[in-house]
Write a protein that holds these residues in place. Structure first.
Motif, PDB file in Angstrom:
ATOM      1  N   GLU A 180     -14.621 -15.536 -50.605  1.00  0.00           N
ATOM      2  CA  GLU A 180     -14.167 -15.164 -49.262  1.00  0.00           C
ATOM      3  C   GLU A 180     -14.545 -13.696 -49.086  1.00  0.00           C
ATOM      4  O   GLU A 180     -13.981 -12.831 -49.747  1.00  0.00           O
ATOM      5  CB  GLU A 180     -12.649 -15.396 -49.150  1.00  0.00           C
ATOM      6  N   PRO A 181     -15.507 -13.410 -48.204  1.00  0.00           N
ATOM      7  CA  PRO A 181     -16.136 -12.092 -48.238  1.00  0.00           C
ATOM      8  C   PRO A 181     -15.234 -10.937 -47.800  1.00  0.00           C
ATOM      9  O   PRO A 181     -15.414  -9.814 -48.264  1.00  0.00           O
ATOM     10  CB  PRO A 181     -17.329 -12.244 -47.297  1.00  0.00           C
ATOM     11  N   THR A 182     -14.266 -11.196 -46.933  1.00  0.00           N
ATOM     12  CA  THR A 182     -13.440 -10.066 -46.513  1.00  0.00           C
ATOM     13  C   THR A 182     -12.415  -9.725 -47.595  1.00  0.00           C
ATOM     14  O   THR A 182     -12.097  -8.561 -47.807  1.00  0.00           O
ATOM     15  CB  THR A 182     -12.732 -10.354 -45.170  1.00  0.00           C
ATOM     16  N   LEU A 183     -11.929 -10.745 -48.285  1.00  0.00           N
ATOM     17  CA  LEU A 183     -10.971 -10.472 -49.360  1.00  0.00           C
ATOM     18  C   LEU A 183     -11.628  -9.745 -50.519  1.00  0.00           C
ATOM     19  O   LEU A 183     -11.028  -8.890 -51.156  1.00  0.00           O
ATOM     20  CB  LEU A 183     -10.361 -11.789 -49.874  1.00  0.00           C
ATOM     21  N   SER A 184     -12.874 -10.104 -50.807  1.00  0.00           N
ATOM     22  CA  SER A 184     -13.503  -9.554 -52.007  1.00  0.00           C
ATOM     23  C   SER A 184     -14.272  -8.268 -51.728  1.00  0.00           C
ATOM     24  O   SER A 184     -14.836  -7.677 -52.644  1.00  0.00           O
ATOM     25  CB  SER A 184     -14.443 -10.601 -52.613  1.00  0.00           C
ATOM     26  N   GLN A 185     -14.276  -7.827 -50.473  1.00  0.00           N
ATOM     27  CA  GLN A 185     -15.028  -6.627 -50.139  1.00  0.00           C
ATOM     28  C   GLN A 185     -14.514  -5.423 -50.948  1.00  0.00           C
ATOM     29  O   GLN A 185     -13.322  -5.121 -50.928  1.00  0.00           O
ATOM     30  CB  GLN A 185     -14.867  -6.342 -48.642  1.00  0.00           C
ATOM     31  N   GLY A 186     -15.402  -4.771 -51.655  1.00  0.00           N
ATOM     32  CA  GLY A 186     -15.041  -3.577 -52.411  1.00  0.00           C
ATOM     33  C   GLY A 186     -14.344  -3.849 -53.732  1.00  0.00           C
ATOM     34  O   GLY A 186     -14.048  -2.919 -54.482  1.00  0.00           O
ATOM     35  N   ALA A 187     -14.070  -5.107 -54.027  1.00  0.00           N
ATOM     36  CA  ALA A 187     -13.330  -5.419 -55.246  1.00  0.00           C
ATOM     37  C   ALA A 187     -14.218  -5.260 -56.476  1.00  0.00           C
ATOM     38  O   ALA A 187     -15.400  -5.583 -56.449  1.00  0.00           O
ATOM     39  CB  ALA A 187     -12.787  -6.837 -55.181  1.00  0.00           C
ATOM     40  N   ALA A 188     -13.622  -4.763 -57.561  1.00  0.00           N
ATOM     41  CA  ALA A 188     -14.375  -4.592 -58.803  1.00  0.00           C
ATOM     42  C   ALA A 188     -13.652  -5.221 -59.978  1.00  0.00           C
ATOM     43  O   ALA A 188     -14.111  -5.144 -61.111  1.00  0.00           O
ATOM     44  CB  ALA A 188     -14.626  -3.111 -59.061  1.00  0.00           C
ATOM     45  N   ALA A 189     -12.492  -5.811 -59.722  1.00  0.00           N
ATOM     46  CA  ALA A 189     -11.732  -6.454 -60.797  1.00  0.00           C
ATOM     47  C   ALA A 189     -10.948  -7.616 -60.216  1.00  0.00           C
ATOM     48  O   ALA A 189     -10.796  -7.737 -58.998  1.00  0.00           O
ATOM     49  CB  ALA A 189     -10.778  -5.454 -61.445  1.00  0.00           C
ATOM     50  N   THR A 190     -10.463  -8.467 -61.116  1.00  0.00           N
ATOM     51  CA  THR A 190      -9.660  -9.607 -60.688  1.00  0.00           C
ATOM     52  C   THR A 190      -8.201  -9.179 -60.566  1.00  0.00           C
ATOM     53  O   THR A 190      -7.680  -8.470 -61.435  1.00  0.00           O
ATOM     54  CB  THR A 190      -9.784 -10.741 -61.722  1.00  0.00           C
ATOM     55  N   LYS A 191      -7.555  -9.587 -59.474  1.00  0.00           N
ATOM     56  CA  LYS A 191      -6.173  -9.211 -59.242  1.00  0.00           C
ATOM     57  C   LYS A 191      -5.306  -9.629 -60.425  1.00  0.00           C
ATOM     58  O   LYS A 191      -5.423 -10.739 -60.932  1.00  0.00           O
ATOM     59  CB  LYS A 191      -5.659  -9.890 -57.957  1.00  0.00           C
ATOM     60  N   GLY A 192      -4.472  -8.700 -60.868  1.00  0.00           N
ATOM     61  CA  GLY A 192      -3.619  -8.999 -62.007  1.00  0.00           C
ATOM     62  C   GLY A 192      -3.128  -7.724 -62.644  1.00  0.00           C
ATOM     63  O   GLY A 192      -3.400  -6.610 -62.144  1.00  0.00           O
ATOM     64  N   LYS A 193      -2.458  -7.894 -63.753  1.00  0.00           N
ATOM     65  CA  LYS A 193      -1.832  -6.757 -64.424  1.00  0.00           C
ATOM     66  C   LYS A 193      -2.862  -5.713 -64.832  1.00  0.00           C
ATOM     67  O   LYS A 193      -2.668  -4.515 -64.673  1.00  0.00           O
ATOM     68  CB  LYS A 193      -1.083  -7.282 -65.656  1.00  0.00           C
ATOM     69  N   PHE A 194      -3.995  -6.216 -65.340  1.00  0.00           N
ATOM     70  CA  PHE A 194      -5.017  -5.292 -65.831  1.00  0.00           C
ATOM     71  C   PHE A 194      -5.552  -4.401 -64.707  1.00  0.00           C
ATOM     72  O   PHE A 194      -5.607  -3.177 -64.841  1.00  0.00           O
ATOM     73  CB  PHE A 194      -6.160  -6.073 -66.482  1.00  0.00           C
ATOM     74  N   ALA A 195      -5.922  -5.031 -63.592  1.00  0.00           N
ATOM     75  CA  ALA A 195      -6.480  -4.269 -62.474  1.00  0.00           C
ATOM     76  C   ALA A 195      -5.446  -3.281 -61.944  1.00  0.00           C
ATOM     77  O   ALA A 195      -5.771  -2.145 -61.589  1.00  0.00           O
ATOM     78  CB  ALA A 195      -6.940  -5.211 -61.368  1.00  0.00           C
ATOM     79  N   SER A 196      -4.185  -3.706 -61.892  1.00  0.00           N
ATOM     80  CA  SER A 196      -3.132  -2.837 -61.383  1.00  0.00           C
ATOM     81  C   SER A 196      -2.930  -1.643 -62.306  1.00  0.00           C
ATOM     82  O   SER A 196      -2.801  -0.503 -61.858  1.00  0.00           O
ATOM     83  CB  SER A 196      -1.818  -3.608 -61.249  1.00  0.00           C
ATOM     84  N   LEU A 197      -2.931  -1.898 -63.595  1.00  0.00           N
ATOM     85  CA  LEU A 197      -2.729  -0.848 -64.586  1.00  0.00           C
ATOM     86  C   LEU A 197      -3.843   0.191 -64.513  1.00  0.00           C
ATOM     87  O   LEU A 197      -3.602   1.389 -64.583  1.00  0.00           O
ATOM     88  CB  LEU A 197      -2.715  -1.503 -65.975  1.00  0.00           C
ATOM     89  N   TYR A 198      -5.061  -0.289 -64.346  1.00  0.00           N
ATOM     90  CA  TYR A 198      -6.205   0.612 -64.310  1.00  0.00           C
ATOM     91  C   TYR A 198      -6.488   1.145 -62.905  1.00  0.00           C
ATOM     92  O   TYR A 198      -7.330   2.015 -62.736  1.00  0.00           O
ATOM     93  CB  TYR A 198      -7.451  -0.097 -64.856  1.00  0.00           C
ATOM     94  N   GLY A 199      -5.812   0.584 -61.907  1.00  0.00           N
ATOM     95  CA  GLY A 199      -5.998   1.059 -60.542  1.00  0.00           C
ATOM     96  C   GLY A 199      -7.366   0.746 -59.979  1.00  0.00           C
ATOM     97  O   GLY A 199      -7.940   1.535 -59.231  1.00  0.00           O
ATOM     98  N   ILE A 200      -7.905  -0.424 -60.333  1.00  0.00           N
ATOM     99  CA  ILE A 200      -9.235  -0.799 -59.837  1.00  0.00           C
ATOM    100  C   ILE A 200      -9.060  -1.701 -58.617  1.00  0.00           C
ATOM    101  O   ILE A 200      -8.215  -2.603 -58.636  1.00  0.00           O
ATOM    102  CB  ILE A 200     -10.036  -1.542 -60.930  1.00  0.00           C
ATOM    103  N   PRO A 201      -9.829  -1.469 -57.539  1.00  0.00           N
ATOM    104  CA  PRO A 201      -9.731  -2.359 -56.370  1.00  0.00           C
ATOM    105  C   PRO A 201      -9.975  -3.807 -56.795  1.00  0.00           C
ATOM    106  O   PRO A 201     -10.952  -4.090 -57.495  1.00  0.00           O
ATOM    107  CB  PRO A 201     -10.830  -1.886 -55.419  1.00  0.00           C
ATOM    108  N   ASP A 202      -9.083  -4.700 -56.396  1.00  0.00           N
ATOM    109  CA  ASP A 202      -9.138  -6.038 -56.975  1.00  0.00           C
ATOM    110  C   ASP A 202      -9.169  -7.130 -55.905  1.00  0.00           C
ATOM    111  O   ASP A 202      -9.001  -6.865 -54.719  1.00  0.00           O
ATOM    112  CB  ASP A 202      -7.946  -6.260 -57.917  1.00  0.00           C
ATOM    113  N   VAL A 203      -9.422  -8.330 -56.342  1.00  0.00           N
ATOM    114  CA  VAL A 203      -9.456  -9.482 -55.453  1.00  0.00           C
ATOM    115  C   VAL A 203      -8.807 -10.657 -56.183  1.00  0.00           C
ATOM    116  O   VAL A 203      -8.973 -10.827 -57.396  1.00  0.00           O
ATOM    117  CB  VAL A 203     -10.905  -9.823 -55.033  1.00  0.00           C
TER     118      VAL A 203
END
Lengths: 420, 321
Positions: A180-203
């Motif tokens: 889904e292109p609008t949800l994944s725009q700019g994302a570099a990690a999968t939504k979850g604990k890891f992405a949140s911990l590292y502060g990476i834009p996620d989807v």
């Protein structure tokens, strides 16, 4: 010229067998199996090593035109030969993209620099802008085997619908990127604990399911031929299964990186582990391996994406995604074999037989009278990967310094030895 | 005389005898139109208003000429520059015009069903000159007349309608008419320009032009709108021409005496090769234009007769207002 491979361990993905045997090739084609060496044949003693149909790597990026400093047909071809890849299915996401019969015939000429076979996909829309469909009939006449805008999802659903409808009449295969292109725009990690911990834009991993469901509904509307380039989440698998059960002409692939790595490998923002789509959770990875074993996922490919050092030496989310993979596809796949997840015939079904079949190529088999595109490898030979030893112009591999098993001893394309 | 309807809104409600009666009368108007003195008094004293909510040169002039030759007072209203622009609704426009007591309203509108709606609000005969992608009955009738004069019949012919079927009211009216007259209809074009459920119309659907034209008696080409040419529905003009443009090679698959039709205006080199369009042995494109005037005269003549009869009855009953 006649070549006779004796004392080989034949990996036959079509028959699903992994057994000792011999293979004779003449005039570029497989002439016989398990027969005595003909008079005057050059005999190669395989000493029990594996002989398999050469890999058909679906989704190779080459930097011609536009980014030749990252990869050329010559450098990619050498890497392919060294990796047991006998056919490269090249992506159209070049600069400019391959969107006209004229540009396709240019890259088709350039492909003569590669020692392995090269087939091209063309882009699905002009300039990959998602607005106007390309001249599919002319491009097919010029040799395009499929149409894709790569990771650029066609947002205009009506246009995607028309592309599938127009392609159907030509028997053309559309390769989609389920996302889904609008949800994944700019994302570099999968939504979850890891992405949140590292502060990476996620989807969310469900963005893949959403994109896939849309595409599958369009396939149902048009009866088009569709291949999902990468299925990387467990959540998307049931939708794929339902579509197949409904009789839709649908197949799916997965990258070797999503089968062998997970989100935690990103560790300290290591940009060589940035992919599109991003690496997933371990549960997803395990489900994907199982899906390949069950045949739910048809194709494993490297998605070879050369990036220069400057493109990767950036903050994680700004770094260019993708990794080179032509030379590491086989040893990485052999990790799955050594871990017991997949047999060698299952691996070569996904790396050689299925992609060739789906694209209508005479390759990927060990049958008599098929082209002698072969790879001879030792599945057990251990080594530590040094990225600077790779033959690609770009050295962006996530496996740098990794302990791997599996060495290519020789590669033949049409009976000609191109490596080893 | 079997055509008894108040309006001519589409081919759908017509029976084969009604269609035949219109074509028979049209034949006589073809003869009239070929004389030096092309005049009849069938519509003498009547008022015909041409309301075109969509640009048209050839259809509007054909209707205007038809009305004038029948002696009607003809007024053309270009609705794009009229009160519609000022925000008036279609029904208000109709009521306003109706108050001027016209006898024949010839209406073209970009929305399917708009002419039907208008016909419910007026006291005169309404003639559909094309509504959206719904119907264009006089085009189908003039095509039928052209075919009948070239082939001697309308039944048991194989007619290939080619191109942008999805957006074409001409295709719809034609396939309804030819179906009623028991011809075999093939729709040929890209999947993107084929209407959904086309197979349920009782037509054969082809994507390949050569297969679609095989042994056809009539090849009917449709105009490809400019706005559909670039990438949305088809990739490009040149690929469209390569796959669906009518050239000598593709036409060779049809019967040797197959006729070529086009409702105009043509895009030479897009849907049809110029030399085919100009081939006097194959192309009946100019005949179609001629038949158009005759068919419109016939249709308006019949509608006027029905209108007079209806008003006569109403007067006798004292209900005429």
């Amino acid at each position: 010229m006649i070549l006779h491979f004796e004392n080989a361990r034949l990996i036959d993905p079509e028959a699903g067998t992994d057994a000792p045997g011999s293979l004779t090739i003449a005039d570029g084609f497989i002439a016989a199996r398990d027969e005595a060496a003909p008079e005057g044949a050059e005999v190669i003693d395989c000493r029990g090593r594996c002989l398999a149909p050469g890999i058909v790597d679906w989704g190779v990026k080459i930097g011609e035109p536009g980014e030749r400093h990252k990869e050329s047909y010559a450098s990619a071809g050498r890497a392919a030969a060294a990796g047991g890849v006998t056919t490269m299915i090249v992506r159209p996401d070049t600069q400019p993209p391959i969107d006209t019969p004229e540009s396709l015939s240019f890259v088709a000429r350039r492909a003569a620099d590669a020692p392995v076979r090269v087939r091209h996909m063309a882009s699905l829309t002009k300039a990959r802008e998602g607005r106007e469909m390309v001249e599919m009939a002319f491009l097919m006449d010029a040799g395009a085997v499929a149409f894709t805008d790569g990771v650029r999802v066609i947002r205009d659903t009506k246009l995607m619908n028309r592309c599938l409808g127009y392609a159907r009449g030509l028997g053309a295969l559309i390769v989609g990127h389920p996302q889904e292109p609008t949800l994944s725009q700019g994302a570099a990690a999968t939504k979850g604990k890891f992405a949140s911990l590292y502060g990476i834009p996620d989807v969310s991993p469900l963005a893949e399911l959403m994109g896939l469901e849309r595409d599958l509904a369009l396939v149902a509307m048009t009866n088009g031929r569709y291949h999902a380039d990468q299925i990387t989440t467990a959540a998307a698998l049931p939708a794929l299964g339902r579509a197949r059960k409904a009789g839709l002409d649908v197949t799916a692939g997965v990258s070797i990186h999503h089968l062998t790595l997970n989100e935690f490998d990103v560790g300290g923002y290591r940009t060589f582990f940035r992919f599109t789509p991003p690496l997933r959770a371990e549960d997803d990875r395990a489900a994907l391996v199982e899906a390949v074993a069950d045949g739910e996922i048809d194709v494993i490919a490297s998605f070879h994406t050369p990036q220069d050092e400057e493109s990767k030496r950036l903050p994680f989310a700004e770094a260019a995604p993708g990794a080179v993979g032509l030379q590491t596809l086989l040893p990485a796949a052999l990790r799955l074999y050594h871990q017991g997840g997949l047999s060698l015939p299952q691996l070569f079904r996904a790396m050689s037989l299925n992609p060739a079949r789906r694209l209508g190529l005479d390759a990927g088999r060990l049958a008599v009278d098929t082209p002698a595109d072969l790879v001879l490898f030792d599945p057990d030979a251990p080594f530590v990967l040094d990225r600077f030893a790779l033959l690609s112009k770009s050295k962006n591999t996530p496996f740098d310094g990794a302990r791997m098993q599996g060495k290519v001893l020789g590669t033949w394309v049409g009976g000609e030895r191109v490596f080893g | 005389m079997t055509f008894r309807a108040r309006h001519l809104l589409g081919i759908e409600p017509l029976s084969p005898p009604e269609i035949t009666s219109i074509l028979d009368l049209a034949d006589s108007y073809v003869d009239l139109n070929r004389r030096t003195i092309k005049h009849s008094d069938a519509l003498a004293g009547m008022t015909q208003i041409n309301m075109f909510f969509e640009n048209s040169t050839r259809t509007q002039s054909s209707f205007e000429l038809a009305g004038k030759r029948l002696g009607a007072d003809v007024m053309n209203m270009s609705m794009q520059t009229s009160s519609v622009k000022k925000g008036e609704t279609l029904i208000d426009t109709a009521l306003t015009l109706n108050a001027m007591r016209p006898d024949l309203l010839v209406v073209r509108h970009p929305q399917s069903g708009a002419v039907d709606l208008l016909s419910e609000k007026v006291n005169c005969a309404v003639l559909n000159a094309g509504d959206g992608r719904h119907e264009h009955p006089t085009q189908a009738l003039l095509d039928a007349l052209t075919i009948r004069r070239a082939k001697g019949r309308l039944h048991r012919l194989t007619v290939a309608i080619c191109g942008d079927i999805a957006h074409s009211r001409v295709a719809r009216s034609n396939l309804i008419l030819l179906g009623k007259m028991e011809s075999r209809i093939r729709l040929v074009g890209p999947a993107t320009l084929m209407p959904a459920g086309a197979g349920e119309f009782g037509c054969e659907i082809y994507e390949d032009m050569r297969e679609g034209l095989a042994d056809a008696d009539v090849v009917m080409m449709l105009r490809l709108q400019k706005e559909r040419m670039d990438g949305g529905f088809i990739p490009s003009e040149r690929e469209y021409y390569h796959r669906w443009g009518l050239d000598a090679e593709k036409l060779a698959h049809a019967k040797p005496d197959a006729i070529v039709m086009h409702p105009g205006p043509m895009n030479r080199g897009v849907e049809i090769d110029g030399t085919i369009a100009d081939d006097i042995n194959r192309s009946v494109i100019q005949d179609q234009v001629e038949m158009g005037v005759a068919v419109r005269m016939a249709a308006m003549d019949l509608l006027a007769r029905n209108l007079r009869a209806e008003r006569g009855r109403a007067m006798a009953e004292g209900t005429y207002v």
